[in-house]
Scaffold this motif. Structure first.
Motif, PDB file in Angstrom:
ATOM      1  N   PHE A 170     -25.564 -27.849 -22.023  1.00 54.76           N
ATOM      2  CA  PHE A 170     -25.156 -27.341 -20.712  1.00 54.76           C
ATOM      3  C   PHE A 170     -25.391 -28.365 -19.605  1.00 54.76           C
ATOM      4  O   PHE A 170     -24.549 -28.523 -18.715  1.00 54.76           O
ATOM      5  CB  PHE A 170     -25.901 -26.046 -20.381  1.00 54.76           C
ATOM      6  CG  PHE A 170     -25.446 -25.425 -19.100  1.00 54.76           C
ATOM      7  CD1 PHE A 170     -24.328 -24.608 -19.081  1.00 54.76           C
ATOM      8  CD2 PHE A 170     -26.106 -25.672 -17.910  1.00 54.76           C
ATOM      9  CE1 PHE A 170     -23.884 -24.040 -17.896  1.00 54.76           C
ATOM     10  CE2 PHE A 170     -25.678 -25.108 -16.721  1.00 54.76           C
ATOM     11  CZ  PHE A 170     -24.559 -24.288 -16.716  1.00 54.76           C
ATOM     12  N   TRP A 227     -20.190 -24.044 -19.435  1.00 53.21           N
ATOM     13  CA  TRP A 227     -20.261 -22.634 -19.813  1.00 53.21           C
ATOM     14  C   TRP A 227     -19.313 -22.324 -20.963  1.00 53.21           C
ATOM     15  O   TRP A 227     -19.661 -21.593 -21.898  1.00 53.21           O
ATOM     16  CB  TRP A 227     -19.944 -21.728 -18.619  1.00 53.21           C
ATOM     17  CG  TRP A 227     -21.116 -21.521 -17.720  1.00 53.21           C
ATOM     18  CD1 TRP A 227     -21.249 -21.944 -16.422  1.00 53.21           C
ATOM     19  CD2 TRP A 227     -22.338 -20.846 -18.029  1.00 53.21           C
ATOM     20  NE1 TRP A 227     -22.465 -21.574 -15.922  1.00 53.21           N
ATOM     21  CE2 TRP A 227     -23.154 -20.889 -16.889  1.00 53.21           C
ATOM     22  CE3 TRP A 227     -22.816 -20.202 -19.174  1.00 53.21           C
ATOM     23  CZ2 TRP A 227     -24.428 -20.322 -16.850  1.00 53.21           C
ATOM     24  CZ3 TRP A 227     -24.088 -19.638 -19.141  1.00 53.21           C
ATOM     25  CH2 TRP A 227     -24.875 -19.703 -17.985  1.00 53.21           C
ATOM     26  N   GLU A 253     -20.388 -20.831 -24.587  1.00 46.60           N
ATOM     27  CA  GLU A 253     -19.745 -19.624 -25.131  1.00 46.60           C
ATOM     28  C   GLU A 253     -19.204 -19.887 -26.535  1.00 46.60           C
ATOM     29  O   GLU A 253     -19.405 -19.089 -27.450  1.00 46.60           O
ATOM     30  CB  GLU A 253     -18.603 -19.162 -24.218  1.00 46.60           C
ATOM     31  CG  GLU A 253     -19.059 -18.490 -22.963  1.00 46.60           C
ATOM     32  CD  GLU A 253     -19.619 -17.098 -23.208  1.00 46.60           C
ATOM     33  OE1 GLU A 253     -19.130 -16.395 -24.112  1.00 46.60           O
ATOM     34  OE2 GLU A 253     -20.559 -16.729 -22.490  1.00 46.60           O
TER      35      GLU A 253
END
Length: 155
Positions: free
Chosen positions: A52, A76, A80
């Motif tokens: 991240f 993000w 995911e």
């Protein structure tokens, strides 16, 4: 061919996959196998955090005119995806203690946390491109290419 169905994927391999660098082809194949249900991929929670934060910085270096925050949505999206194709391995006090004990063999705490987390998750191997991990823990660590060879994908 051996049974290598549970593989903990190190941060550097996930970054190669998402940034299409280094061992991208091998990382892509591992992800495809996981998506097809042929192997189980895992990641340490520290890897999700690192991906991240590292991903936007690397993307920003490629696009000098962009600021890091413009790449946060990409981070993000990668997290995911990682959570969809792989399972988080445990990381608690027990793994921290194990990582501390591994410090006698390997001095990098982050690498030790990966190894300890994989051990608790009962993975077959940790897939990494980190030379120090590969040299210090060859019984546990494999390159992405070697992982594919051992599960019968590359010849």
């Amino acid at each position: 061919m051996i049974e290598a169905k549970r593989l903990l994927v190190d941060t550097n391999v996930w970054l190669d996959y998402y940034l299409q660098e280094g061992a991208f082809d091998e990382a892509k194949r591992l992800v495809e196998l996981a998506e097809a249900g042929k192997i189980n991929l895992l990641y340490a929670p520290t890897t999700a955090k690192d991906v991240f934060y590292i991903l936007p910085r690397r993307l920003a270096r490629r696009n000098v005119n962009e600021i890091n925050t413009s790449f946060v949505p990409a981070s993000w999206a990668c997290i995911e995806h990682m959570m969809q194709v792989a399972t988080a391995s445990p990381l608690s006090l027990a793994e921290c203690e194990m990582a501390r004990m591994l410090g006698k063999r390997m001095s990098d705490l982050e690498d030790n946390l990966i190894i300890a987390s994989g051990d608790t998750a009962d993975v077959d191997y940790v897939v990494t491109s980190d030379r120090r991990m590969l040299e210090t823990m060859p019984e546990v660590c494999l390159t992405p290419a070697r992982a594919l060879e051992l599960i019968g994908i590359l010849n």
